[in-house]
Scaffold this motif. Structure first.
Motif, PDB file in Angstrom:
ATOM      1  N   SER A   1     -33.542   5.011 131.517  1.00  0.00           N
ATOM      2  CA  SER A   1     -33.462   4.761 130.082  1.00  0.00           C
ATOM      3  C   SER A   1     -32.176   4.035 129.719  1.00  0.00           C
ATOM      4  O   SER A   1     -31.174   4.143 130.435  1.00  0.00           O
ATOM      5  CB  SER A   1     -33.473   6.092 129.315  1.00  0.00           C
ATOM      6  OG  SER A   1     -34.540   6.899 129.725  1.00  0.00           O
TER       7      SER A   1
ATOM      8  N   ALA B   1     -28.641   5.899 129.901  1.00  0.00           N
ATOM      9  CA  ALA B   1     -28.661   6.953 130.921  1.00  0.00           C
ATOM     10  C   ALA B   1     -27.279   7.050 131.575  1.00  0.00           C
ATOM     11  O   ALA B   1     -26.637   6.037 131.851  1.00  0.00           O
ATOM     12  CB  ALA B   1     -29.715   6.649 131.974  1.00  0.00           C
TER      13      ALA B   1
ATOM     14  N   CYS C   1     -28.310  11.257 128.541  1.00  0.00           N
ATOM     15  CA  CYS C   1     -28.518   9.939 127.959  1.00  0.00           C
ATOM     16  C   CYS C   1     -27.716   9.839 126.664  1.00  0.00           C
ATOM     17  O   CYS C   1     -27.812  10.709 125.799  1.00  0.00           O
ATOM     18  CB  CYS C   1     -30.021   9.788 127.685  1.00  0.00           C
ATOM     19  SG  CYS C   1     -30.510   8.110 127.480  1.00  0.00           S
TER      20      CYS C   1
ATOM     21  N   SER D   1     -34.507  10.818 126.042  1.00  0.00           N
ATOM     22  CA  SER D   1     -33.720  10.309 124.920  1.00  0.00           C
ATOM     23  C   SER D   1     -34.616  10.272 123.697  1.00  0.00           C
ATOM     24  O   SER D   1     -35.744  10.754 123.747  1.00  0.00           O
ATOM     25  CB  SER D   1     -33.187   8.904 125.229  1.00  0.00           C
ATOM     26  OG  SER D   1     -34.243   7.959 125.212  1.00  0.00           O
TER      27      SER D   1
END
Lengths: 308, 233
Positions: free
Chosen positions: A235, A238, A265, B7
């Protein structure tokens, strides 16, 4: 109607919002390192959020306008001048033929965004003009190259308009001490609670190893339970922990897959702050609840009329 | 499978953390199910050996809701465990000559066989495309005959030529573009693996099967292959 690059000696890149939907081919998102500043620069000109801009890192970049238009500059203060007079950031300005805009050297922050009304007219490659040098994608000539002295960027002529200003509360201060929020990674492949404890209980320094792929931090080495993991997708934001125990935060041009364990993250909106941080900046990480950040991000995306 | 939200707009599906055809089959089936049922929420999906990484559209769904939908799919996945997916077999012509197969002799020594033996071992297997990443169009293929499963070079080459076919442990791959790299290079394909102008972009997708077909120097050159491509340290 064009912008002439008089001098480009460090790193100035054409960027739009990024290249999405192609990660399964190994193609990264790219796009602005500081998305907040980029979006404001377009917003001040009532542009579409995806309109092409120039991301100038560190300075040493100057341009001449050959036609009148409205411009805006947001992000880092790189000692910017228009015709040798200081130019105010976070607002729009009218430019005339022959005007010279210079980005000299960083006073506060690292990257400035230059937007022009209607966006620079740049051919796209895989539906985006975002420059990713490593992939040879995007940019002025669709070959992944940074802007060079002598390059010419096309734009449309616009008449003078009343300037628009960014309200003070939206203008960030680029501090030498940063606090970044992050979401703890709770997957089986994460570093684990003991590593996270060591991670949040110290202050890191941003190392010299920072680029559009990632920011390497330096601090007391964090121990992690075991060796590598089977490579998996990663991501934006990250926080990877390589064997040396020094975390790396992955940024816009990150590789699509990685084989290091992760601590967590960084909050989406806080990535913009990290993108402006110079080597030597102190960084502390605060774990937060994901749900609160989700609501914050939806508000942000609505505010800038983003479509996803 | 287990879903972890990473996230605000990304999550990770982890399967059993072991590289084998059965786990990988589950990954591929899950990808197909997500494409068929949940694609409206998905911005990017990166499948790999034992995982699927997803970036989703926060305007359309929250991480919690998407995780719930994915967990519901998991039940269908278990039911479908026996179904074999239709797979495409992609043939990659490879010239294994010493001009381009820089480490063939080294590998032959490692495997205690001849160069022809290495070629035979590498080209007789059907490989799975386990993942695409590292660089655009770079496909991780597995698994090679264990006799030629040689580790990466300690010092990577500064330049590995486009089209080079390499081995690193149990994996083999083709470099889609000139790049630095530490894999043991055994040959080169004249095929273009990534083409930004072509709609298909890459010739591989995760789940495809790949077969390497040895070709002669003459046909390699005829197909546009280059010889003066030697790697650099």
């Amino acid at each position: 109607m064009a912008l002439e690059v008089i001098s480009a000696s460090f790193l100035a890149l054409v960027q739009d919002f990024g290249r999405y939907g192609l990660q399964s081919h190994g193609i990264t998102h790219g796009g602005p390192m500081d998305e907040h500043a980029y979006l404001w620069a377009n917003r001040l000109l009532q542009n579409h959020y995806n309109d092409a801009q120039i991301e100038i890192s560190l300075g040493a970049f100057s341009v001449r306008f050959t036609e009148e238009s409205m411009i805006s500059v947001c992000g880092a203060d790189l000692s910017i001048t228009l015709n040798d007079k200081p130019l105010a950031l976070w607002r729009s300005h009218f430019v005339r033929p022959g005007d010279v805009l210079k980005f000299v050297s960083p006073k506060s922050g690292l990257r400035s965004y230059l937007a022009i009304k209607g966006g620079f007219n740049i051919g796209s490659q895989l539906k985006s003009c975002a420059t990713v040098m490593r992939e040879g994608l995007g940019g002025l000539s669709q070959d992944g190259q940074k802007l060079q002295t002598g390059d010419v960027l096309d734009y449309k002529k616009y008449q003078e308009e009343l300037p628009r200003l960014t309200p003070q509360k939206f203008i960030p201060e680029y501090k030498t001490k940063l606090a970044l929020r992050f979401i703890v990674n709770e997957s089986e492949n994460a570093c684990g609670p003991k590593s996270v404890e060591q991670f949040v209980s110290q202050i890191f320094i941003i190392s010299q190893h920072i680029d559009r792929m990632g920011y390497k931090l330096s601090g007391k080495a964090i121990s992690t339970s075991s060796s590598g993991i089977i490579s998996q997708g990663i991501s934006l934001g990250a926080i990877q922990l390589p064997k040396d125990g020094q975390p790396i935060v992955l940024m816009r041009d990150r590789q699509t897959m990685g084989g290091y364990r992760q601590l967590g993250c960084v909050a989406y909106k806080d990535i913009a702050l990290l993108a402006q941080a110079m080597p030597g900046t102190e960084v502390k990480f605060e774990p937060v609840l994901r749900q609160a950040l989700e609501a914050e991000l939806v508000t942000y995306k609505r505010f800038f009329n983003l479509t996803f | 499978m287990k879903v972890t939200i990473l996230s605000e707009n990304s999550l990770l599906i982890l399967f059993e953390q072991d590289i084998n055809p059965s786990v990988f089959n589950q990954v591929c089936q899950c990808v197909e199910l997500v494409k068929a049922k949940l694609s409206v929420y998905i911005i990017d999906m990166v499948p790999s050996y034992t995982s699927i990484h997803i970036v989703f559209n926060l305007f359309k769904i929250s991480g919690d809701e998407l995780a719930k939908k994915l967990n519901n799919l998991a039940d269908q996945l278990n039911n479908a465990e026996q179904t074999k997916l239709q797979t495409k077999i992609i043939e990659i012509p490879v010239y294994y000559g010493e001009e381009v197969g820089l480490d063939c002799a080294l590998l032959a020594e490692f495997a205690e066989t001849s160069v022809d033996g290495v070629i035979e071992m590498h080209s007789s297997k059907l490989y799975d495309v386990y993942a695409i990443g590292f660089a655009p169009g770079f496909a991780y293929l597995g698994s090679v005959d264990e006799r030629i499963a040689m580790a990466r070079k300690e010092t990577p080459r500064k330049k590995v030529a486009k089209g080079s076919v390499g081995i690193a442990d149990a994996q083999t791959a083709v470099y889609p573009a000139d790049s630095p790299g530490g894999w043991q290079i055994i040959g080169c394909t004249p095929l273009k693996l990534i083409d930004y102008e072509d709609e298909a972009l890459t010739i591989f997708k995760v789940g495809d099967k790949v077969k390497f077909v040895p070709i002669t120097k003459a046909s390699y050159l005829e197909m546009g292959g280059e010889l003066a491509v030697g790697g650099q340290y």
